[in-house]
Design a protein around this motif. Structure first.
Motif, PDB file in Angstrom:
ATOM      1  N   HIS A 138       0.838  -1.203   0.000  1.00 30.46           N
ATOM      2  CA  HIS A 138       0.000   0.000   0.000  1.00 30.46           C
ATOM      3  C   HIS A 138       0.875   1.256   0.000  1.00 30.46           C
ATOM      4  N   VAL A 139       1.942   1.223   0.764  1.00 34.33           N
ATOM      5  CA  VAL A 139       2.875   2.359   0.778  1.00 34.33           C
ATOM      6  C   VAL A 139       3.511   2.523  -0.592  1.00 34.33           C
ATOM      7  N   ARG A 140       3.924   1.420  -1.201  1.00 34.10           N
ATOM      8  CA  ARG A 140       4.514   1.476  -2.549  1.00 34.10           C
ATOM      9  C   ARG A 140       3.538   2.130  -3.532  1.00 34.10           C
ATOM     10  N   ASP A 141       2.266   1.733  -3.473  1.00 33.65           N
ATOM     11  CA  ASP A 141       1.262   2.295  -4.368  1.00 33.65           C
ATOM     12  C   ASP A 141       1.066   3.787  -4.123  1.00 33.65           C
ATOM     13  N   GLU A 142       1.054   4.170  -2.872  1.00 35.36           N
ATOM     14  CA  GLU A 142       0.885   5.588  -2.526  1.00 35.36           C
ATOM     15  C   GLU A 142       2.079   6.400  -3.003  1.00 35.36           C
ATOM     16  N   LEU A 143       3.281   5.861  -2.839  1.00 33.55           N
ATOM     17  CA  LEU A 143       4.471   6.547  -3.332  1.00 33.55           C
ATOM     18  C   LEU A 143       4.409   6.687  -4.859  1.00 33.55           C
ATOM     19  N   ALA A 144       3.980   5.645  -5.530  1.00 38.73           N
ATOM     20  CA  ALA A 144       3.872   5.696  -6.992  1.00 38.73           C
ATOM     21  C   ALA A 144       2.884   6.767  -7.439  1.00 38.73           C
ATOM     22  N   PHE A 146      12.123   1.639  -1.280  1.00 36.25           N
ATOM     23  CA  PHE A 146      12.781   0.341  -1.312  1.00 36.25           C
ATOM     24  C   PHE A 146      12.683  -0.288   0.073  1.00 36.25           C
ATOM     25  N   PRO A 147      12.223  -1.553   0.157  1.00 34.54           N
ATOM     26  CA  PRO A 147      12.170  -2.205   1.467  1.00 34.54           C
ATOM     27  C   PRO A 147      13.581  -2.437   1.999  1.00 34.54           C
ATOM     28  N   LYS A 148      13.723  -2.307   3.300  1.00 33.31           N
ATOM     29  CA  LYS A 148      15.036  -2.473   3.939  1.00 33.31           C
ATOM     30  C   LYS A 148      14.821  -3.197   5.255  1.00 33.31           C
ATOM     31  N   THR A 149      15.552  -4.258   5.459  1.00 34.25           N
ATOM     32  CA  THR A 149      15.476  -4.954   6.743  1.00 34.25           C
ATOM     33  C   THR A 149      16.439  -4.292   7.714  1.00 34.25           C
ATOM     34  N   SER A 159      16.789  -5.965  14.559  1.00 31.18           N
ATOM     35  CA  SER A 159      15.711  -6.257  15.503  1.00 31.18           C
ATOM     36  C   SER A 159      14.458  -5.429  15.288  1.00 31.18           C
ATOM     37  N   ARG A 160      14.497  -4.436  14.447  1.00 31.89           N
ATOM     38  CA  ARG A 160      13.349  -3.547  14.285  1.00 31.89           C
ATOM     39  C   ARG A 160      12.433  -3.915  13.125  1.00 31.89           C
ATOM     40  N   GLY A 161      12.747  -4.931  12.360  1.00 34.16           N
ATOM     41  CA  GLY A 161      11.859  -5.375  11.297  1.00 34.16           C
ATOM     42  C   GLY A 161      12.152  -4.735   9.964  1.00 34.16           C
ATOM     43  N   LEU A 162      11.106  -4.239   9.315  1.00 33.58           N
ATOM     44  CA  LEU A 162      11.223  -3.683   7.977  1.00 33.58           C
ATOM     45  C   LEU A 162      11.044  -2.172   7.980  1.00 33.58           C
ATOM     46  N   HIS A 163      11.773  -1.540   7.081  1.00 37.36           N
ATOM     47  CA  HIS A 163      11.653  -0.097   6.879  1.00 37.36           C
ATOM     48  C   HIS A 163      11.498   0.128   5.386  1.00 37.36           C
TER      49      HIS A 163
END
Length: 65
Positions: free
Chosen positions: A12-18, A25-28, A31-35
């Protein structure tokens, strides 16, 4: 939250950015998960990047409560 749900939100974030002609770009991160990394023009003030991110997050939250 399940990883599947996290992936849904990221899409959904990708679509909104588009929709505003931006790319993320997804980034692991350990310990904090995905950004989501969003490249910004050189010398973009921190506050401007923060506001942009908040607008995208708000739009996603409103569309997909």
């Amino acid at each position: 939250m399940t990883f599947e749900r996290i992936c849904d939100v990221a899409q959904h974030v990708r679509d909104e950015l588009a929709s505003v002609r931006a790319t993320g770009f997804p980034k692991t991160s350990g310990s904090r998960g995905l950004h989501i990394y969003i490249p910004m023009p050189a010398r973009t003030p921190y506050a401007a990047g923060l506001i942009f991110s908040q607008i995208i997050a708000t739009r996603v939250a409103e569309k997909y409560p």
